[in-house]
Write a protein that holds these residues in place. Structure first.
Motif, mmCIF file in Angstrom:
data_model
loop_
_atom_site.group_PDB
_atom_site.id
_atom_site.type_symbol
_atom_site.label_atom_id
_atom_site.label_comp_id
_atom_site.label_asym_id
_atom_site.label_seq_id
_atom_site.Cartn_x
_atom_site.Cartn_y
_atom_site.Cartn_z
ATOM 1 N N LEU A 13 0.840 -1.193 0.000
ATOM 2 C CA LEU A 13 0.000 0.000 0.000
ATOM 3 C C LEU A 13 0.879 1.248 0.000
ATOM 4 O O LEU A 13 1.813 1.357 0.781
ATOM 5 C CB LEU A 13 -0.920 0.024 1.230
ATOM 6 C CG LEU A 13 -1.981 -1.069 1.323
ATOM 7 C CD1 LEU A 13 -2.768 -0.935 2.618
ATOM 8 C CD2 LEU A 13 -2.919 -1.028 0.123
ATOM 9 N N SER A 14 0.546 2.186 -0.875
ATOM 10 C CA SER A 14 1.301 3.432 -0.945
ATOM 11 C C SER A 14 0.852 4.383 0.157
ATOM 12 O O SER A 14 -0.195 4.206 0.790
ATOM 13 C CB SER A 14 1.098 4.092 -2.306
ATOM 14 O OG SER A 14 -0.244 4.555 -2.431
ATOM 15 N N ALA A 15 1.642 5.430 0.356
ATOM 16 C CA ALA A 15 1.275 6.466 1.320
ATOM 17 C C ALA A 15 -0.054 7.102 0.952
ATOM 18 O O ALA A 15 -0.904 7.361 1.819
ATOM 19 C CB ALA A 15 2.381 7.519 1.380
ATOM 20 N N SER A 16 -0.253 7.359 -0.322
ATOM 21 C CA SER A 16 -1.490 7.984 -0.772
ATOM 22 C C SER A 16 -2.707 7.127 -0.424
ATOM 23 O O SER A 16 -3.714 7.631 0.083
ATOM 24 C CB SER A 16 -1.439 8.222 -2.287
ATOM 25 O OG SER A 16 -2.667 8.712 -2.771
ATOM 26 N N ARG A 218 0.022 10.521 -10.633
ATOM 27 C CA ARG A 218 -0.731 11.261 -11.646
ATOM 28 C C ARG A 218 -1.383 12.505 -11.068
ATOM 29 O O ARG A 218 -1.693 13.447 -11.794
ATOM 30 C CB ARG A 218 -1.805 10.354 -12.269
ATOM 31 C CG ARG A 218 -1.250 9.165 -13.050
ATOM 32 C CD ARG A 218 -2.372 8.217 -13.416
ATOM 33 N NE ARG A 218 -3.024 7.685 -12.220
ATOM 34 C CZ ARG A 218 -4.104 6.914 -12.241
ATOM 35 N NH1 ARG A 218 -4.673 6.607 -13.388
ATOM 36 N NH2 ARG A 218 -4.624 6.459 -11.106
ATOM 37 N N HIS A 219 -1.626 12.513 -9.750
ATOM 38 C CA HIS A 219 -2.311 13.642 -9.120
ATOM 39 C C HIS A 219 -1.530 14.099 -7.886
ATOM 40 O O HIS A 219 -2.044 14.044 -6.757
ATOM 41 C CB HIS A 219 -3.740 13.252 -8.724
ATOM 42 C CG HIS A 219 -4.546 12.699 -9.857
ATOM 43 N ND1 HIS A 219 -4.704 11.343 -10.065
ATOM 44 C CD2 HIS A 219 -5.226 13.326 -10.857
ATOM 45 C CE1 HIS A 219 -5.471 11.156 -11.134
ATOM 46 N NE2 HIS A 219 -5.786 12.329 -11.626
ATOM 47 N N PRO A 220 -0.307 14.552 -8.067
ATOM 48 C CA PRO A 220 0.508 14.930 -6.897
ATOM 49 C C PRO A 220 -0.078 16.085 -6.105
ATOM 50 O O PRO A 220 0.029 16.124 -4.883
ATOM 51 C CB PRO A 220 1.858 15.292 -7.516
ATOM 52 C CG PRO A 220 1.547 15.653 -8.941
ATOM 53 C CD PRO A 220 0.408 14.765 -9.331
ATOM 54 N N LYS A 221 -0.689 17.063 -6.777
ATOM 55 C CA LYS A 221 -1.265 18.204 -6.077
ATOM 56 C C LYS A 221 -2.447 17.774 -5.207
ATOM 57 O O LYS A 221 -2.643 18.290 -4.097
ATOM 58 C CB LYS A 221 -1.725 19.266 -7.075
ATOM 59 C CG LYS A 221 -0.594 19.903 -7.871
ATOM 60 C CD LYS A 221 0.345 20.698 -6.979
ATOM 61 C CE LYS A 221 1.418 21.405 -7.812
ATOM 62 N NZ LYS A 221 2.361 22.159 -6.942
ATOM 63 N N CYS A 222 -3.226 16.837 -5.712
ATOM 64 C CA CYS A 222 -4.363 16.328 -4.948
ATOM 65 C C CYS A 222 -3.882 15.655 -3.674
ATOM 66 O O CYS A 222 -4.443 15.856 -2.595
ATOM 67 C CB CYS A 222 -5.176 15.360 -5.797
ATOM 68 S SG CYS A 222 -6.625 14.678 -4.969
ATOM 69 N N ASN A 223 -2.822 14.859 -3.799
ATOM 70 C CA ASN A 223 -2.276 14.183 -2.628
ATOM 71 C C ASN A 223 -1.659 15.173 -1.652
ATOM 72 O O ASN A 223 -1.733 14.996 -0.436
ATOM 73 C CB ASN A 223 -1.219 13.160 -3.059
ATOM 74 C CG ASN A 223 -1.837 11.967 -3.746
ATOM 75 O OD1 ASN A 223 -2.952 11.578 -3.433
ATOM 76 N ND2 ASN A 223 -1.133 11.401 -4.702
ATOM 77 N N LYS A 224 -1.047 16.229 -2.175
ATOM 78 C CA LYS A 224 -0.368 17.195 -1.325
ATOM 79 C C LYS A 224 -1.354 18.068 -0.564
ATOM 80 O O LYS A 224 -1.176 18.347 0.629
ATOM 81 C CB LYS A 224 0.561 18.071 -2.176
ATOM 82 C CG LYS A 224 1.351 19.091 -1.369
ATOM 83 C CD LYS A 224 2.312 19.851 -2.273
ATOM 84 C CE LYS A 224 3.141 20.858 -1.482
ATOM 85 N NZ LYS A 224 4.107 21.578 -2.352
ATOM 86 N N TRP A 225 -2.412 18.513 -1.252
ATOM 87 C CA TRP A 225 -3.328 19.482 -0.670
ATOM 88 C C TRP A 225 -4.659 18.883 -0.217
ATOM 89 O O TRP A 225 -5.421 19.542 0.486
ATOM 90 C CB TRP A 225 -3.610 20.593 -1.679
ATOM 91 C CG TRP A 225 -2.401 21.402 -2.020
ATOM 92 C CD1 TRP A 225 -1.605 21.264 -3.121
ATOM 93 C CD2 TRP A 225 -1.839 22.463 -1.247
ATOM 94 N NE1 TRP A 225 -0.580 22.177 -3.089
ATOM 95 C CE2 TRP A 225 -0.707 22.928 -1.957
ATOM 96 C CE3 TRP A 225 -2.190 23.071 -0.041
ATOM 97 C CZ2 TRP A 225 0.089 23.963 -1.474
ATOM 98 C CZ3 TRP A 225 -1.399 24.098 0.435
ATOM 99 C CH2 TRP A 225 -0.274 24.530 -0.283
ATOM 100 N N GLY A 226 -4.924 17.643 -0.625
ATOM 101 C CA GLY A 226 -6.246 17.069 -0.382
ATOM 102 C C GLY A 226 -6.665 17.064 1.076
ATOM 103 O O GLY A 226 -7.769 17.506 1.422
ATOM 104 N N PHE A 227 -5.795 16.546 1.973
ATOM 105 C CA PHE A 227 -6.175 16.452 3.377
ATOM 106 C C PHE A 227 -6.346 17.833 3.987
ATOM 107 O O PHE A 227 -7.293 18.074 4.740
ATOM 108 C CB PHE A 227 -5.131 15.672 4.164
ATOM 109 C CG PHE A 227 -5.382 15.687 5.657
ATOM 110 C CD1 PHE A 227 -6.449 14.995 6.197
ATOM 111 C CD2 PHE A 227 -4.564 16.407 6.512
ATOM 112 C CE1 PHE A 227 -6.694 15.013 7.561
ATOM 113 C CE2 PHE A 227 -4.801 16.436 7.872
ATOM 114 C CZ PHE A 227 -5.861 15.729 8.399
#
Length: 247
Positions: A13-16, A218-227
């Motif tokens: 499982l990845s961090a994301s 594919r969605h680094p910004k989503c992972n960075k800012w999502g939480f």
């Protein structure tokens, strides 16, 4: 030790993936606080899932610290969202038109990140201990007081050694459950609250599957800012539903 290799041996499982699962568990927990009796069968299950979130976020603070290119920007980002989340958390907890010194979870995570930064960068045991003590005291007004910092330090000090992380975390979790479940007046421990708080140990299941990768490139910004965005947004939405819709 080759940390990447030790992670890869433990699963897939990845961090994301783990972080978004933790976010889902947090939402379930907050829905339960808003609309479900705490110790009903459904409430206990929902809150048990909710205990997974904080340890996972503490764990990935240590990973974020290691991989960040600029710790000052990382701290600044968390500090800004801690302040932005504050009114949303108070609104969710207490309702409209009320102000309180209850800044929420990102506040505690900010000071947890600050604590491991101090342990890593300050020289000498006394400055390190004073900094950690100050960070722990600062979380007394936040969510997961004291133990958010404690969990993060355990994960940081034993990074790459999952079984040592798990053992240290389990010990801290038992202390936390006793602390949170004790009545301030009588010091008697509520068995129901003790059991519920001890459900933080469920976080070890997804964390044991962490493979050391970030995931979903594919969605680094989503992972960075999502939480950061989801946390205040979902609290505000649940507050609207709680106090203006389902009244």
């Amino acid at each position: 030790m080759n940390v990447q290799k030790s992670y890869s041996q433990r699963g897939g499982l990845s961090a994301s993936t783990i972080k978004w699962f933790a976010v889902f568990c947090m939402a379930i927990d907050h829905i339960a606080w808003a609309f479900v009796p705490t110790f009903s069968a459904v409430g206990i299950v929902m809150h048990a899932f909710g205990r997974i979130t904080a340890p996972c976020m503490c764990f990935f603070l240590t990973e974020g610290y290691v991989h960040t290119h600029d710790i000052r920007r990382y701290l600044l980002r968390m500090g800004i969202f801690a302040l932005l989340s504050w009114p949303c958390f108070v609104f969710f907890e207490r309702g409209p038109g009320i102000w309180a010194l209850e800044p929420g979870m990102i506040w505690s995570l900010f000071f947890s990140l600050l604590a491991i930064t101090a342990v890593d960068r300050l020289k000498g045991p006394v400055p390190k201990m004073l900094a950690v003590a100050g960070c722990m005291l600062a979380t007394l007004v936040g969510d997961w007081p004291l133990f958010c910092v404690a969990f993060t330090l355990v994960f940081w000090l034993e990074r790459g050694q999952f079984y040592r992380q798990a053992a240290g975390f389990a010990a801290a979790a038992v202390l936390m459950a006793l602390f949170y479940a004790s009545d301030n007046a009588t010091q008697a421990v509520s068995p129901r609250w003790f059991f519920l708080q001890l459900c933080v140990l469920l976080a070890l299941f997804p964390l044991s599957r962490y493979n050391g990768t970030r995931g979903d490139e594919r969605h680094p910004k989503c992972n960075k800012w999502g939480f950061y965005i989801f946390y205040p947004a979902h609290l505000f939405l649940l507050g609207i539903l709680r106090y203006f819709v389902f009244v």
